[in-house]
Scaffold this motif. Structure first.
Motif, PDB file in Angstrom:
ATOM      1  N   ALA A  21      60.114  35.852 -12.172  1.00  6.09           N
ATOM      2  CA  ALA A  21      58.691  35.526 -12.252  1.00  6.09           C
ATOM      3  C   ALA A  21      57.936  35.839 -10.968  1.00  6.09           C
ATOM      4  N   TYR A  22      58.633  35.951  -9.832  1.00  2.00           N
ATOM      5  CA  TYR A  22      57.938  36.174  -8.560  1.00  2.00           C
ATOM      6  C   TYR A  22      57.388  37.597  -8.424  1.00  2.00           C
ATOM      7  N   LEU A  23      57.841  38.549  -9.228  1.00  2.00           N
ATOM      8  CA  LEU A  23      57.350  39.918  -9.136  1.00  2.00           C
ATOM      9  C   LEU A  23      55.921  39.991  -9.673  1.00  2.00           C
ATOM     10  N   ASP A  24      55.020  40.587  -8.900  1.00  2.63           N
ATOM     11  CA  ASP A  24      53.626  40.733  -9.318  1.00  2.63           C
ATOM     12  C   ASP A  24      53.394  42.140  -9.849  1.00  2.63           C
ATOM     13  N   ASP A  25      52.824  42.236 -11.031  1.00  2.00           N
ATOM     14  CA  ASP A  25      52.511  43.531 -11.625  1.00  2.00           C
ATOM     15  C   ASP A  25      51.230  44.086 -11.011  1.00  2.00           C
ATOM     16  N   LYS A  26      51.247  45.385 -10.725  1.00  2.00           N
ATOM     17  CA  LYS A  26      50.050  46.069 -10.235  1.00  2.00           C
ATOM     18  C   LYS A  26      49.357  46.770 -11.391  1.00  2.00           C
ATOM     19  N   CYS A  27      50.113  47.619 -12.105  1.00  2.00           N
ATOM     20  CA  CYS A  27      49.535  48.380 -13.201  1.00  2.00           C
ATOM     21  C   CYS A  27      50.650  49.059 -14.000  1.00  2.00           C
ATOM     22  N   PHE A  73      54.875  47.469  -9.503  1.00  2.00           N
ATOM     23  CA  PHE A  73      54.716  46.157  -8.890  1.00  2.00           C
ATOM     24  C   PHE A  73      53.796  46.269  -7.684  1.00  2.00           C
ATOM     25  N   VAL A  74      53.210  45.146  -7.297  1.00  2.00           N
ATOM     26  CA  VAL A  74      52.427  45.094  -6.063  1.00  2.00           C
ATOM     27  C   VAL A  74      53.394  45.360  -4.914  1.00  2.00           C
ATOM     28  N   GLU A  81      48.772  44.959   1.344  1.00  2.00           N
ATOM     29  CA  GLU A  81      49.047  45.579   0.048  1.00  2.00           C
ATOM     30  C   GLU A  81      48.824  47.087   0.130  1.00  2.00           C
TER      31      GLU A  81
END
Length: 97
Positions: A21-27, A73-74, A81
């Motif tokens: 869950a800690y992974l942040d999606d970028k696009c 991912f971000v 960033e």
């Protein structure tokens, strides 16, 4: 671990990946971003910059166009960033049609 759904940018087929869950999606993009490193959807992608998903493979229940697309991912470097620099845009709305 959480199960997250993504839509193919070409045909709209839904893929589901189980990931931390800690992974942040970028696009999600049709082509890989410059200088991003991608892992296979079936492998360990916790240290990758993104995941390559093959539309129509097992994560899409066999439905889809068969083309690869990329979950990004971000990404951070030196606490900042990273801008993918490939013209990734947010959603566009054309209300004049």
């Amino acid at each position: 671990m959480v199960e997250v759904s993504y839509h193919c940018p070409r045909c709209g087929a839904v893929a589901e990946l189980e990931r931390d869950a800690y992974l942040d999606d970028k696009c999600v993009t049709e082509a890989p971003l410059d200088e991003w490193e991608y892992a296979d959807a079936y492998g360990d992608f916790e240290d990758a910059d993104g995941v390559v998903i093959v539309c129509g493979a097992a994560e899409t229940d066999g439905e889809g166009c068969g083309e690869p697309y990329y979950l990004n991912f971000v990404k951070f470097e030196d606490g900042e960033e990273v801008d993918p620099g490939t013209g990734v845009e947010g959603p566009r709305f054309d209300f004049l049609r």
